[in-house]
Write an enzyme that holds these catalytic residues in place. Sequence first.
Site, mmCIF file in Angstrom:
data_model
loop_
_atom_site.group_PDB
_atom_site.id
_atom_site.type_symbol
_atom_site.label_atom_id
_atom_site.label_comp_id
_atom_site.label_asym_id
_atom_site.label_seq_id
_atom_site.Cartn_x
_atom_site.Cartn_y
_atom_site.Cartn_z
ATOM 1 N N PRO A 1 33.590 34.126 5.361
ATOM 2 C CA PRO A 1 33.623 32.875 6.019
ATOM 3 C C PRO A 1 32.669 31.747 5.446
ATOM 4 C CG PRO A 1 32.650 34.652 7.529
ATOM 5 C CD PRO A 1 33.093 35.405 6.109
ATOM 6 N N LYS B 1 28.194 33.362 -0.152
ATOM 7 C CA LYS B 1 29.159 33.778 -1.449
ATOM 8 C C LYS B 1 28.221 33.045 -2.644
ATOM 9 C CE LYS B 1 32.744 32.174 0.515
ATOM 10 N NZ LYS B 1 32.320 31.762 1.861
ATOM 11 N N THR B 2 28.124 31.764 -2.444
ATOM 12 C CA THR B 2 27.507 31.008 -3.559
ATOM 13 C C THR B 2 26.186 31.377 -3.874
ATOM 14 O OG1 THR B 2 28.767 28.938 -2.687
ATOM 15 C CG2 THR B 2 27.348 28.632 -4.442
ATOM 16 N N GLU C 1 29.773 23.124 35.935
ATOM 17 C CA GLU C 1 29.008 23.906 35.156
ATOM 18 C C GLU C 1 28.550 24.977 36.158
ATOM 19 O OE1 GLU C 1 28.746 23.946 32.098
ATOM 20 O OE2 GLU C 1 29.452 21.645 31.946
ATOM 21 N N HIS D 1 31.525 27.572 36.101
ATOM 22 C CA HIS D 1 31.451 28.143 34.831
ATOM 23 C C HIS D 1 30.495 29.573 34.993
ATOM 24 C CE1 HIS D 1 33.949 25.998 32.304
ATOM 25 N NE2 HIS D 1 33.125 25.197 32.342
ATOM 26 N N ASP E 1 37.736 23.070 28.110
ATOM 27 C CA ASP E 1 38.205 24.639 28.548
ATOM 28 C C ASP E 1 39.472 24.676 28.566
ATOM 29 O OD1 ASP E 1 35.214 24.299 29.080
ATOM 30 O OD2 ASP E 1 35.683 23.636 31.320
#
Length: 639
Positions: A236, A241-242, A459, A462, A533
């Site tokens: 990902p 990687k670099t 909130e 949730h 959501d």
Amino acid sequence: MANNDPQPSKKPSSPGNFFQGWWWVYLLIAILLISQWWMWGTPAAKETTWLDFQNNMLVQNDVSSIVVLNQERAEIYIKPERLGSGAYQEIPKENEGPHFFMNIGSVEQFETKLEEVTLAQELDPIPVKYQKRTNLLAEILAWTLPFLIIIAVWVFILRRVGRGGGGAGGFNPFDFGKSGAQVFDDTNTSKVTFQDVAGLDEAKVEVMEIVDFLKNPETYTRLGAKIPKGVILVGPPGAGKTLMAKAVAGEAKVPFFSISGSEFVEMFVGVGASRVRDLFRKAKEKAPSIIFIDEIDAIGRSRSKTFSMQSNDERESTLNQLLTEMDGFGTNVGVIVMAATNRADMLDKALLRPGRFDRHIYLELPNVDERKAIFLVHMRPLKLHSATDAQTLAAQTPGFSGADIANICNEAALIAARRKKDLIEMEDFTEAIDRIIAGLEKKTKIISGEEKNIVAYHEAGHATVSWFLKHTDSLMKVSIVPRGKSLGAAWYLPEEHHIFTRQQFLDRICAALGGRAAEDVVFNEVSSGALDDLEKVTKQAFTMVAFYGLDPEMGNISYYDSNGEYEQSLQKPYSEATAQLIDRVVRELVASSYARTKQILIEHRKELEELARLLLQKEVVVREELEQIFGPRPQKTVS
Ligand code: ADP
């Protein structure tokens, strides 16, 4: 992609070069000026008007002759004996003229007026000569200038687009097909070593082996083994990687050519293929060497999955050239090609077959120990307070990539600097993590009391739902301080999962629906605040049904399109009837989850209200306070 390494030396363009480059423009201007002067005679002749000419020269009988030039200008010669005195005081006798000039509208008009005055005043007729002066240079310029301008514009464009591939120094149109790869060799070494790459132990071992292939090929060839030609790093974005490739460059001490896949493909057809050729030629000259192609999917995308458009033709010919080059060199040439991509599934199969990129190294997102190691690497240059603890930070950042962690460390340093501290403390890191997850706090964003009330209940919804469900992540804190685009947020400590069960999915969907359900339960009205959501919920329900085969009515069927075939052809891999079934099942799944969510909130309405009130009062509520409201979370222990 971060790139802190020094650029290959580029000659700075000195002002001298600039003037050399544009000499022909100055030459042109000079030629134009000279030809202008030559064309219109001596600048000593003064411009005059018809009235002045008529009243002060013609009528006074001072004019000896007139020359009409190119039918547009009359040059007036004054009789020599009149010069140097009277009105012509300033003109010396030796000046042969023309002494004056004027632009005439048309020759006929000029002749008629001249004749009228001569007759009326009974003057001697004045000889009028007609001359045509052509300026060969001006003619040539008139023809060639447009072409020169077109060429100049063209050169300018080439210079701009060719900058990536043109390499160092001044512009040379023949450099256009050159690869322009960044080269690390004896003079320009990569300073990154394996020390700088934290975690990724398995990948490191494999990569180190490649370094060894190049350094001691005989160890392998002695036994008849063939050295791999190509290695592909898959992972990902931000997984390192670099960084890994740069470490190979730093460790191998062989010339290392680094180029990004997109640099091959320019707007001009055919450039890509010649750049590939050039790159391989250079690498072979300097063998043993390594070629690194970053973002190889820019050229290596599967050919069957692309529409046949012009740009793709160019990409295809570049890819073909790459395949040819990789086939063309033997295993003993000493060139190893490394490539990096996030999307190995999109790559052309021809590229991945043995003999080309036959080694695949997978870089995963770091686990908690690796994250700790990455934190330690990036904390090395920072001035830290003794209480900062990489272990805690690693535990708080599941799912973060190496690049995210590097970013957090830098962000924490910036925050500490802004607070004028001498050392970076733990709270700076926490703030940096929050910012990276949820965006910048916007304390100045003005929200009306009514809206704040809705956000607080949203909130709290949730938080309440996720607290009482078994398969949701641990809740760390809830806030109604606006951040980025959102007006509030709940922070979870995600656990690292590789697979999810149906019940885990359902619990997560309920937690995401908690905000909207709370608004519904408390205010009997819902708001637009649940957009994110709902998007998440819909996607999750869809993947459960259509991809993971987690719905009993749909059965064990997956329409997942791993190689992007249908995505490209805009077709669905199922019938219209199935599409309708998927729609219905997804809707029912979300509806039943919503009912369940509401039920939980109705049961725990007292806690919901209490949390919402606390949020309105304090804006941020942390885990300890949540525990006081809800009681300890029964099923879960916090890591
Ligand atoms: P990729 O090429 O996979 O997208 P990069 O290699 O460009 O990611 O990583 C970006 C930055 O993230 C690196 O420059 C480095 O600072 C940091 N990073 C990523 N992985 C690691 C790691 N394993 N150890 C240390 N730093 C890392």
